[in-house]
Design a protein around this motif. Sequence first.
Motif, PDB file in Angstrom:
ATOM      1  N   ILE A   4      21.392 -12.444  29.885  1.00 26.62           N
ATOM      2  CA  ILE A   4      20.416 -11.361  29.683  1.00 26.62           C
ATOM      3  C   ILE A   4      21.129 -10.024  29.618  1.00 26.62           C
ATOM      4  CG2 ILE A   4      18.503 -10.098  30.752  1.00 26.62           C
ATOM      5  CD1 ILE A   4      17.538 -12.630  29.446  1.00 26.62           C
ATOM      6  N   ALA A   5      22.116  -9.803  30.488  1.00 26.93           N
ATOM      7  CA  ALA A   5      22.879  -8.551  30.453  1.00 26.93           C
ATOM      8  C   ALA A   5      23.614  -8.415  29.119  1.00 26.93           C
ATOM      9  CB  ALA A   5      23.859  -8.487  31.612  1.00 26.93           C
ATOM     10  N   LYS A   6      24.181  -9.496  28.629  1.00 25.62           N
ATOM     11  CA  LYS A   6      24.840  -9.463  27.315  1.00 25.62           C
ATOM     12  C   LYS A   6      23.833  -9.121  26.217  1.00 25.62           C
ATOM     13  CE  LYS A   6      28.424 -12.811  28.465  1.00 25.62           C
ATOM     14  NZ  LYS A   6      28.906 -14.187  28.261  1.00 25.62           N
ATOM     15  N   PHE A   7      22.659  -9.714  26.292  1.00 25.12           N
ATOM     16  CA  PHE A   7      21.589  -9.446  25.329  1.00 25.12           C
ATOM     17  C   PHE A   7      21.199  -7.969  25.358  1.00 25.12           C
ATOM     18  CE2 PHE A   7      16.908  -9.300  24.588  1.00 25.12           C
ATOM     19  CZ  PHE A   7      16.898  -9.681  23.250  1.00 25.12           C
ATOM     20  N   VAL A   8      21.040  -7.417  26.558  1.00 23.62           N
ATOM     21  CA  VAL A   8      20.686  -6.001  26.721  1.00 23.62           C
ATOM     22  C   VAL A   8      21.793  -5.114  26.164  1.00 23.62           C
ATOM     23  CG1 VAL A   8      20.352  -4.164  28.435  1.00 23.62           C
ATOM     24  CG2 VAL A   8      19.108  -6.329  28.659  1.00 23.62           C
ATOM     25  N   ASN A   9      23.027  -5.400  26.521  1.00 29.42           N
ATOM     26  CA  ASN A   9      24.140  -4.577  26.063  1.00 29.42           C
ATOM     27  C   ASN A   9      24.273  -4.621  24.548  1.00 29.42           C
ATOM     28  OD1 ASN A   9      24.654  -3.927  28.712  1.00 29.42           O
ATOM     29  ND2 ASN A   9      26.287  -5.416  28.953  1.00 29.42           N
ATOM     30  N   ASN A  10      24.081  -5.788  23.969  1.00 27.34           N
ATOM     31  CA  ASN A  10      24.137  -5.925  22.515  1.00 27.34           C
ATOM     32  C   ASN A  10      23.011  -5.122  21.862  1.00 27.34           C
ATOM     33  OD1 ASN A  10      25.218  -7.075  20.070  1.00 27.34           O
ATOM     34  ND2 ASN A  10      23.380  -8.335  20.010  1.00 27.34           N
ATOM     35  N   ALA A  99       8.196 -12.809  31.864  1.00 25.10           N
ATOM     36  CA  ALA A  99       9.467 -13.144  32.508  1.00 25.10           C
ATOM     37  C   ALA A  99      10.645 -12.538  31.764  1.00 25.10           C
ATOM     38  CB  ALA A  99       9.634 -14.658  32.609  1.00 25.10           C
ATOM     39  N   ASP A 100      10.607 -12.599  30.430  1.00 28.34           N
ATOM     40  CA  ASP A 100      11.717 -12.037  29.667  1.00 28.34           C
ATOM     41  C   ASP A 100      11.737 -10.513  29.754  1.00 28.34           C
ATOM     42  OD1 ASP A 100       9.330 -12.099  28.150  1.00 28.34           O
ATOM     43  OD2 ASP A 100      10.423 -12.012  26.261  1.00 28.34           O
ATOM     44  N   VAL A 105      14.386  -5.633  31.822  1.00 25.58           N
ATOM     45  CA  VAL A 105      14.266  -4.400  32.604  1.00 25.58           C
ATOM     46  C   VAL A 105      15.168  -4.460  33.838  1.00 25.58           C
ATOM     47  CG1 VAL A 105      12.672  -3.047  34.050  1.00 25.58           C
ATOM     48  CG2 VAL A 105      11.976  -3.786  31.754  1.00 25.58           C
ATOM     49  N   ARG A 106      15.150  -5.571  34.533  1.00 24.91           N
ATOM     50  CA  ARG A 106      15.991  -5.714  35.728  1.00 24.91           C
ATOM     51  C   ARG A 106      17.469  -5.644  35.381  1.00 24.91           C
ATOM     52  NH1 ARG A 106      15.745 -10.235  38.910  1.00 24.91           N
ATOM     53  NH2 ARG A 106      16.587  -8.973  40.555  1.00 24.91           N
ATOM     54  N   GLN A 111      22.487  -3.035  36.104  1.00 25.73           N
ATOM     55  CA  GLN A 111      23.744  -2.559  35.511  1.00 25.73           C
ATOM     56  C   GLN A 111      23.969  -1.065  35.731  1.00 25.73           C
ATOM     57  OE1 GLN A 111      25.221  -4.660  31.729  1.00 25.73           O
ATOM     58  NE2 GLN A 111      22.999  -4.522  31.462  1.00 25.73           N
ATOM     59  N   ASN A 112      22.883  -0.334  35.917  1.00 24.79           N
ATOM     60  CA  ASN A 112      22.976   1.118  36.068  1.00 24.79           C
ATOM     61  C   ASN A 112      22.368   1.584  37.383  1.00 24.79           C
ATOM     62  OD1 ASN A 112      23.889   1.802  33.185  1.00 24.79           O
ATOM     63  ND2 ASN A 112      22.112   0.486  32.869  1.00 24.79           N
ATOM     64  N   GLU A 113      22.437   0.734  38.388  1.00 23.39           N
ATOM     65  CA  GLU A 113      21.746   0.996  39.645  1.00 23.39           C
ATOM     66  C   GLU A 113      22.145   2.329  40.280  1.00 23.39           C
ATOM     67  OE1 GLU A 113      20.346  -1.279  43.681  1.00 23.39           O
ATOM     68  OE2 GLU A 113      21.822  -2.235  42.392  1.00 23.39           O
TER      69      GLU A 113
END
Length: 134
Positions: A4-10, A99-100, A105-106, A111-113
Amino acid sequence: MSEIAKFVNNGAGSITPAIAEKVMRQLPQWKLEFTQIHAPLFPHLVDQLEFLANSVEDVIEGAYKDLPYAALTQAVFALLYSHKKVGIIPDSILNLGYADDSSVVRAVLIQNEKAFAIYAGVQGTDWQRITSQP
C-alpha cells in the motif's frame, strides 16, 4: 515497505501543482461528501480525511509552509483516491468498501507521521484523534 505504501508513493509521484490546485478547488464539496461516509469498521477515516483536506488547503493557500512536498503530494493522492467510488475495493461493498481508502490514508499518515503531528500541533488539533493507529 508495504504494498500500500508503494502504491501511495507511486500515485503521489504523478501529482503535479496543477492537480493539487484542482483538488484544492474541489475540497469544500469533498469534505461534505467525506462526512457522509458510514464506515464503522474504520472509525478514524472521516477525521483523517478531513485532516488531510485541511492540510492540503493550508499548504496550497500558503497558510502553512512547513509540510514536506512528499507529504503534500501523498495527501492529495489519498484525497483523490478516497473521493473515487471505485478503487481497489468498490465503496459499495458492505463492510469492506472503505478498507482500501483507510489503508491509503493510513499509509500517508504513517509515512509522514512526524510532519503531520507537527502540523496538528500548530493547528491545535488533537493528534490522538487523527491517529494513524487502528
